[in-house]
Design a protein around this motif. Structure first.
Motif, mmCIF file in Angstrom:
data_model
loop_
_atom_site.group_PDB
_atom_site.id
_atom_site.type_symbol
_atom_site.label_atom_id
_atom_site.label_comp_id
_atom_site.label_asym_id
_atom_site.label_seq_id
_atom_site.Cartn_x
_atom_site.Cartn_y
_atom_site.Cartn_z
ATOM 1 N N HIS A 244 36.385 9.264 -15.403
ATOM 2 C CA HIS A 244 35.895 9.793 -16.749
ATOM 3 C C HIS A 244 35.126 11.312 -16.340
ATOM 4 O O HIS A 244 34.024 11.515 -16.772
ATOM 5 N N PHE A 245 35.849 12.106 -15.547
ATOM 6 C CA PHE A 245 34.990 13.187 -15.140
ATOM 7 C C PHE A 245 35.148 14.421 -16.405
ATOM 8 O O PHE A 245 35.981 14.222 -17.337
ATOM 9 N N VAL A 246 34.016 14.846 -16.296
ATOM 10 C CA VAL A 246 33.832 16.025 -17.202
ATOM 11 C C VAL A 246 34.517 17.595 -16.618
ATOM 12 O O VAL A 246 35.159 18.086 -17.402
ATOM 13 N N ARG A 247 34.176 17.746 -15.737
ATOM 14 C CA ARG A 247 34.794 18.948 -15.079
ATOM 15 C C ARG A 247 35.133 18.724 -13.464
ATOM 16 O O ARG A 247 34.269 18.065 -12.906
ATOM 17 N N LEU A 248 36.254 19.040 -13.056
ATOM 18 C CA LEU A 248 36.567 19.182 -11.888
ATOM 19 C C LEU A 248 37.349 20.237 -11.175
ATOM 20 O O LEU A 248 37.921 21.119 -11.989
ATOM 21 N N ILE B 235 37.541 18.574 -3.334
ATOM 22 C CA ILE B 235 37.198 18.452 -4.750
ATOM 23 C C ILE B 235 35.903 18.091 -5.309
ATOM 24 O O ILE B 235 35.335 17.095 -4.780
ATOM 25 N N LEU B 236 35.361 18.981 -6.270
ATOM 26 C CA LEU B 236 33.990 18.740 -6.653
ATOM 27 C C LEU B 236 34.034 18.154 -8.074
ATOM 28 O O LEU B 236 35.017 18.929 -8.863
ATOM 29 N N ALA B 237 33.362 16.982 -8.400
ATOM 30 C CA ALA B 237 33.663 17.049 -10.054
ATOM 31 C C ALA B 237 32.192 16.283 -10.365
ATOM 32 O O ALA B 237 31.576 15.742 -9.668
ATOM 33 N N VAL B 238 32.043 16.413 -11.810
ATOM 34 C CA VAL B 238 31.025 15.519 -12.308
ATOM 35 C C VAL B 238 31.777 14.788 -13.406
ATOM 36 O O VAL B 238 32.646 14.961 -14.313
ATOM 37 N N GLY B 239 31.272 13.546 -13.477
ATOM 38 C CA GLY B 239 31.770 12.445 -14.441
ATOM 39 C C GLY B 239 30.580 11.671 -14.822
ATOM 40 O O GLY B 239 29.536 11.545 -14.018
ATOM 41 N N TRP B 240 30.744 10.928 -16.143
ATOM 42 C CA TRP B 240 29.946 10.068 -16.613
ATOM 43 C C TRP B 240 30.178 8.744 -15.952
ATOM 44 O O TRP B 240 31.189 8.079 -15.742
ATOM 45 N N ILE C 165 27.547 11.843 -12.702
ATOM 46 C CA ILE C 165 27.440 11.702 -11.362
ATOM 47 C C ILE C 165 28.378 12.826 -10.674
ATOM 48 O O ILE C 165 29.369 13.080 -11.322
ATOM 49 N N GLN C 166 27.670 13.270 -9.757
ATOM 50 C CA GLN C 166 28.395 14.331 -8.891
ATOM 51 C C GLN C 166 29.304 13.572 -7.810
ATOM 52 O O GLN C 166 28.694 12.848 -7.125
ATOM 53 N N LEU C 167 30.577 14.113 -7.587
ATOM 54 C CA LEU C 167 31.350 13.404 -6.863
ATOM 55 C C LEU C 167 32.115 14.693 -5.951
ATOM 56 O O LEU C 167 32.309 15.573 -6.485
ATOM 57 N N VAL C 168 32.258 14.277 -4.845
ATOM 58 C CA VAL C 168 32.952 15.130 -4.027
ATOM 59 C C VAL C 168 34.070 14.261 -3.275
ATOM 60 O O VAL C 168 34.095 13.300 -2.505
ATOM 61 N N ALA C 169 35.300 14.820 -3.318
ATOM 62 C CA ALA C 169 36.431 13.984 -2.646
ATOM 63 C C ALA C 169 37.421 14.978 -1.970
ATOM 64 O O ALA C 169 37.472 16.255 -1.875
ATOM 65 N N VAL C 170 38.327 14.465 -1.311
ATOM 66 C CA VAL C 170 39.375 15.132 -0.448
ATOM 67 C C VAL C 170 40.774 14.398 -1.000
ATOM 68 O O VAL C 170 40.831 13.333 -0.969
ATOM 69 N N GLU C 171 41.792 15.294 -0.937
ATOM 70 C CA GLU C 171 43.089 14.592 -0.927
ATOM 71 C C GLU C 171 43.605 14.181 0.176
ATOM 72 O O GLU C 171 43.602 14.953 1.410
ATOM 73 N N THR D 27 23.489 18.110 -8.597
ATOM 74 C CA THR D 27 22.724 19.180 -8.007
ATOM 75 C C THR D 27 22.806 20.557 -8.938
ATOM 76 O O THR D 27 23.862 20.767 -9.694
ATOM 77 N N HIS D 28 21.824 21.283 -9.036
ATOM 78 C CA HIS D 28 21.996 22.647 -9.948
ATOM 79 C C HIS D 28 23.164 23.433 -9.423
ATOM 80 O O HIS D 28 23.831 23.919 -10.232
ATOM 81 N N ASN D 29 23.207 23.388 -8.167
ATOM 82 C CA ASN D 29 24.268 24.243 -7.439
ATOM 83 C C ASN D 29 25.610 23.680 -7.811
ATOM 84 O O ASN D 29 26.609 24.304 -8.178
ATOM 85 N N ALA D 30 25.695 22.563 -7.857
ATOM 86 C CA ALA D 30 27.139 21.745 -8.255
ATOM 87 C C ALA D 30 27.486 22.199 -9.640
ATOM 88 O O ALA D 30 28.649 22.353 -9.975
ATOM 89 N N LEU D 31 26.585 21.879 -10.478
ATOM 90 C CA LEU D 31 26.663 22.205 -11.939
ATOM 91 C C LEU D 31 27.097 23.600 -12.100
ATOM 92 O O LEU D 31 28.131 24.192 -12.904
ATOM 93 N N ARG D 32 26.573 24.646 -11.376
ATOM 94 C CA ARG D 32 26.647 26.118 -11.564
ATOM 95 C C ARG D 32 28.112 26.427 -10.992
ATOM 96 O O ARG D 32 28.786 27.319 -11.625
ATOM 97 N N GLU D 33 28.619 25.807 -9.931
ATOM 98 C CA GLU D 33 29.962 25.864 -9.241
ATOM 99 C C GLU D 33 31.009 25.316 -10.331
ATOM 100 O O GLU D 33 32.214 25.844 -10.452
ATOM 101 N N LEU D 34 30.845 24.377 -11.003
ATOM 102 C CA LEU D 34 31.529 23.851 -12.099
ATOM 103 C C LEU D 34 31.657 24.512 -13.399
ATOM 104 O O LEU D 34 32.257 24.251 -14.194
ATOM 105 N N GLY D 35 30.660 25.644 -13.525
ATOM 106 C CA GLY D 35 30.535 26.287 -14.669
ATOM 107 C C GLY D 35 29.978 25.535 -15.837
ATOM 108 O O GLY D 35 30.161 26.040 -16.971
#
Length: 86
Positions: free
Chosen positions: A26-30, A41-46, A53-59, A74-82
């Motif tokens: 249920h990611f909001v932005r990835l 891969i940086l994502a935030v999801g509900w 929730i902030q998530l970091v993953a790799v393929e 984090t504020h930086n993650a939210l900024r990176e995700l726009g």
């Protein structure tokens, strides 16, 4: 559909596997990060409790490996995700 594996390191901040998987589904932005974090891969999801929730993953060849999860993002993650300005 690619397999999703949650690494044990992702539990470091107290989230369990079920909530991490729910947030991934249920990611909001990835975003796929560029250099120097290329491949991440940086994502935030509900989460199912309504937390963002902030998530970091790799393929990987088997699918996706989530190795970091924390709330709140984090504020930086939210900024990176726009999702946050200034």
């Amino acid at each position: 559909m690619a397999s999703v594996v949650v690494d044990e390191h992702a539990f470091k901040h107290g989230l369990d596997e079920e909530e991490i998987r729910f947030a991934w589904d249920h990611f909001v932005r990835l975003v796929h990060r560029g250099s120097p974090d290329e491949g991440q891969i940086l994502a935030v999801g509900w989460g199912f409790t309504g937390r963002l929730i902030q998530l970091v993953a790799v393929e990987r060849p088997f699918g996706v490996l989530i190795y970091h999860a924390m709330t709140p993002p984090t504020h930086n993650a939210l900024r990176e995700l726009g999702l946050k300005w200034r």
